[in-house]
Design a protein around this motif. Sequence first.
Motif, PDB file in Angstrom:
ATOM      1  N   CYS A   6       0.850  -1.187   0.000  1.00 51.94           N
ATOM      2  CA  CYS A   6       0.000   0.000   0.000  1.00 51.94           C
ATOM      3  C   CYS A   6       0.885   1.236   0.000  1.00 51.94           C
ATOM      4  O   CYS A   6       2.111   1.147  -0.063  1.00 51.94           O
ATOM      5  CB  CYS A   6      -0.915   0.001   1.225  1.00 51.94           C
ATOM      6  N   HIS A   7       0.245   2.390   0.048  1.00 54.35           N
ATOM      7  CA  HIS A   7       0.984   3.645   0.091  1.00 54.35           C
ATOM      8  C   HIS A   7       1.322   3.967   1.542  1.00 54.35           C
ATOM      9  O   HIS A   7       0.447   4.007   2.399  1.00 54.35           O
ATOM     10  CB  HIS A   7       0.146   4.770  -0.518  1.00 54.35           C
ATOM     11  N   LEU A   8       2.611   4.201   1.813  1.00 49.70           N
ATOM     12  CA  LEU A   8       3.072   4.500   3.161  1.00 49.70           C
ATOM     13  C   LEU A   8       3.726   5.871   3.212  1.00 49.70           C
ATOM     14  O   LEU A   8       4.252   6.368   2.206  1.00 49.70           O
ATOM     15  CB  LEU A   8       4.082   3.438   3.620  1.00 49.70           C
ATOM     16  N   SER A   9       3.704   6.476   4.381  1.00 46.23           N
ATOM     17  CA  SER A   9       4.326   7.784   4.572  1.00 46.23           C
ATOM     18  C   SER A   9       5.839   7.641   4.672  1.00 46.23           C
ATOM     19  O   SER A   9       6.349   6.825   5.447  1.00 46.23           O
ATOM     20  CB  SER A   9       3.800   8.448   5.839  1.00 46.23           C
ATOM     21  N   SER A  10       6.556   8.444   3.894  1.00 46.58           N
ATOM     22  CA  SER A  10       8.017   8.376   3.894  1.00 46.58           C
ATOM     23  C   SER A  10       8.644   9.303   4.936  1.00 46.58           C
ATOM     24  O   SER A  10       9.865   9.405   5.015  1.00 46.58           O
ATOM     25  CB  SER A  10       8.547   8.740   2.506  1.00 46.58           C
ATOM     26  N   MET A  17       9.257   2.553   6.956  1.00 44.08           N
ATOM     27  CA  MET A  17       8.270   2.086   5.977  1.00 44.08           C
ATOM     28  C   MET A  17       8.354   0.578   5.803  1.00 44.08           C
ATOM     29  O   MET A  17       7.330  -0.111   5.720  1.00 44.08           O
ATOM     30  CB  MET A  17       8.482   2.786   4.633  1.00 44.08           C
ATOM     31  N   GLU A  20       6.692  -1.056   8.754  1.00 44.51           N
ATOM     32  CA  GLU A  20       5.229  -0.914   8.670  1.00 44.51           C
ATOM     33  C   GLU A  20       4.657  -1.892   7.649  1.00 44.51           C
ATOM     34  O   GLU A  20       3.607  -2.501   7.878  1.00 44.51           O
ATOM     35  CB  GLU A  20       4.851   0.516   8.277  1.00 44.51           C
ATOM     36  N   ALA A  21       5.334  -2.026   6.505  1.00 46.06           N
ATOM     37  CA  ALA A  21       4.860  -2.944   5.468  1.00 46.06           C
ATOM     38  C   ALA A  21       4.779  -4.369   5.989  1.00 46.06           C
ATOM     39  O   ALA A  21       3.755  -5.057   5.831  1.00 46.06           O
ATOM     40  CB  ALA A  21       5.777  -2.866   4.252  1.00 46.06           C
ATOM     41  N   PHE A  29       5.763  -1.827  -1.152  1.00 49.03           N
ATOM     42  CA  PHE A  29       5.017  -0.626  -0.765  1.00 49.03           C
ATOM     43  C   PHE A  29       5.334   0.507  -1.732  1.00 49.03           C
ATOM     44  O   PHE A  29       6.303   0.443  -2.503  1.00 49.03           O
ATOM     45  CB  PHE A  29       5.326  -0.203   0.678  1.00 49.03           C
ATOM     46  N   PHE A  31       5.585   4.942  -1.987  1.00 47.53           N
ATOM     47  CA  PHE A  31       5.784   6.130  -1.159  1.00 47.53           C
ATOM     48  C   PHE A  31       5.959   7.346  -2.056  1.00 47.53           C
ATOM     49  O   PHE A  31       6.391   7.227  -3.210  1.00 47.53           O
ATOM     50  CB  PHE A  31       7.011   5.970  -0.262  1.00 47.53           C
ATOM     51  N   LEU A 261      -3.690   2.248   8.294  1.00 48.46           N
ATOM     52  CA  LEU A 261      -2.902   1.019   8.214  1.00 48.46           C
ATOM     53  C   LEU A 261      -3.728  -0.226   8.501  1.00 48.46           C
ATOM     54  O   LEU A 261      -3.552  -1.267   7.863  1.00 48.46           O
ATOM     55  CB  LEU A 261      -1.709   1.093   9.168  1.00 48.46           C
ATOM     56  N   TYR A 264      -5.653  -1.051   5.405  1.00 51.82           N
ATOM     57  CA  TYR A 264      -4.782  -1.663   4.398  1.00 51.82           C
ATOM     58  C   TYR A 264      -4.475  -3.113   4.756  1.00 51.82           C
ATOM     59  O   TYR A 264      -4.436  -3.989   3.889  1.00 51.82           O
ATOM     60  CB  TYR A 264      -3.477  -0.873   4.286  1.00 51.82           C
TER      61      TYR A 264
END
Length: 277
Positions: A6-10, A17, A20-21, A29, A31, A261, A264
């Motif tokens: 998914c899209h994660l905050s960088s 990241m 989190e993934a 992921f 970003f 999150l 996701y």
Amino acid sequence: MLRIGCHLSSSKGFLAMGKEAVKIGANTFQFFTRNPRGGKAKALDPEDIAAYLDFAKEHGLAQILAHAPYVLNPCAKDEGLRQFAFDTMCDDLSRLKYIPDAMYNFHPGSHVKQGTETGIAYISDMLNRINEKEYQTVILLETMAGKGTEIGRNFEELRKIIDHVEDSSRLGVCMDTCHVFDGGYDIVEHLEQVMEEFDRIIGLNRLKAMHLNDSMNKLGSHKDRHEKIGEGNIGLPAFCAIVTHSKLRHLPFFLETPNDLDGYQREIALLRKEAEL
């Protein structure tokens, strides 16, 4: 195994990241390279990148996707805006050489009443200039929904961009499910025909990644409003067909749904379960 993320905050760095993934069951992921509305990128942290690369190898994270900021418009009427897009992309690509497996995705932009052909010429010219820098990262053109004067509303427009790039060996396409559906491609009832059309016009060898997004709007709406998987007009069965399709299942899939999150994590688990049935 299904490659999905998914899209994660960088903002916290690559290692954060990566962790989190893995925590949410992802094995890739996406970003933003910087604030999606523009601005300078954070300074590179070599220690963070090295730690991420070790972590990624250990946990099977591969081929992540960097997304250019939305504010870039490579085919803007204003020369200064076109130069800003070029400079930003060059800066992003110079940074991505430290993440060898990453790809780089961008929105082709809007021609702003200059005409499609002029817009395509500007985008291709920018990509030719970028090629002169000899970056090795694969660059992806994203399929668009066709709002206003967006370029990339159909496969033919993307093909024309590719044809005008002198060396297109590192140029591919990221297909966004919401965008193509809103753009008029019926991936719900006629997925096979859409894939055949893509192959005929662009070539499936150019398809390097997919954004998985349901749509708040109906087929051909040209509005681009993402929805959670199974809660929009595309529907869960279509996504199950996509992630298990013989010509698509090898691709990395990236969720851009309106989720936190936990959301996701649920979507990743759902699609992974469907892919393994």
